[in-house]
Design an enzyme around this catalytic site. Structure first.
Site, short mmCIF file in Angstrom:
data_model
loop_
_atom_site.label_atom_id
_atom_site.label_comp_id
_atom_site.label_asym_id
_atom_site.label_seq_id
_atom_site.Cartn_x
_atom_site.Cartn_y
_atom_site.Cartn_z
N ASP A 33 -12.83 45.21 16.40
CA ASP A 33 -12.56 44.04 16.08
C ASP A 33 -12.28 43.03 14.74
O ASP A 33 -13.17 43.75 13.84
CB ASP A 33 -13.40 43.11 16.91
N ASN A 81 -4.83 39.28 25.09
CA ASN A 81 -4.19 39.70 23.44
C ASN A 81 -3.28 39.33 23.85
O ASN A 81 -2.01 38.35 22.96
CB ASN A 81 -4.62 40.18 22.39
#
Ligand code: IPE
Ligand code: IPE
Ligand code: MG
Length: 258
Positions: A33, A81
């Protein structure tokens, strides 16, 4: 606050050679991330972060193989996502195709087998095809299994498992009293992977974001304040050394472990 990467390197001179003895995590999973924030910090577009994230993936995969990790699982794209801007999703999928093409040789040179978990059918046809090809062409490799979590969501994975098991119950293939943890495990995307031993998340966020909920039941969690494109050998080794200094009790007492 994300620490200055230079300072981190100076404070943390670990290299792979420092890993002498100690139990390695058999299955290491990483939530990669911070690509977008890494780019933004430099006044660049998010996609620049993703491009540099790919470099960190290659380095980490090679380092894990060198260290002797058996299973490495990388969270590359979540079911959530898909809600990102269309252009970002498209670019991520293009990057996936380009990386798969480019890294086939690296995988074979390092004897790494590629595997994928998630709703692979949801990927663009081109990406699905490339993925299946690389999986096929690396299927004989034995040093490490690299699993990419793509269009992956743990809740969807569990929902699918419940549906499959229910159908088997309905068709008298299995009876409800025979549903145990092993049966559930066998219906997950990860049926051929062991439980996660160590889960690393970069970028400073301290959450799981729908990753491997069943499989991390007893994983050691490690959060690091470095954006993914900056994650390197030093951070990886530091995480493993930190893991080696933990006592995994699995519900028992310390005394019982001796
Ligand atoms: C991780 O970086 C990559 C993916 C989720 C595809 P992000 O894109 O989430 O970057 P941040 O968290 O917004 O900085
Ligand atoms: C988790 O990161 C998914 C991946 C790393 C692929 P996100 O950036 O999507 O997670 P949230 O939205 O911050 O929880
Ligand atoms: Mg993020």
């Amino acid at each position: 606050m994300v620490e200055n990467p230079v300072a981190i390197v100076l404070n943390n001179p670990y290299t792979i050679d420092d890993l002498t003895g100690g139990t390695l995590p058999g299955h290491l999973a990483i939530i990669m991330d911070g690509n977008g924030r890494w780019a933004k910090q430099q006044g660049k577009l998010r996609i620049f972060g993703h491009e540099n994230g790919v470099k960190a993936v290659r380095q980490t995969v090679e380092n894990c193989a060198k260290i002797g990790i058996d299973y490495l699982t990388l969270y590359a794209f979540s079911t959530e996502n898909w809600k990102r801007p269309k252009l970002e999703v498209e670019t991520l999928m293009k990057l996936l195709v380009a990386s798969l093409k480019k890294e086939l040789k690296t995988l074979n040179d390092n004897n790494i087998k590629l595997n994928a978990i998630g709703n692979i059918d949801a990927l663009p046809a081109r990406a699905g095809k490339e993925l299946k090809e690389v999986i096929e062409k690396t299927s004989g490799n034995t040093a490490m299994t690299l699993t990419l979590a793509l269009s992956y969501g743990a809740r969807e994975e569990i929902k699918n498992a419940v549906q499959q098991i229910s159908t088997k119950v309905k068709n008298n293939i299995i009876s409800p009293e025979n549903i145990d943890e092993a049966v559930i495990n066998n219906h997950l995307y990860t049926h051929n992977l062991p439980d996660v031993d160590l889960l690393i998340r970069t970028s400073g966020e301290r959450r799981i974001s729908n990753f491997l909920l069943w499989q991390i039941a007893y994983a050691e969690l490690y959060f690091i304040d470095v954006f993914w494109p900056d994650f390197n050998e030093h951070h990886l080794v530091e995480a493993i050394i930190n893991y080696q200094n933990r006592e995994r009790r699995f519900g028992k007492t310390s005394e019982q472990l001796i």
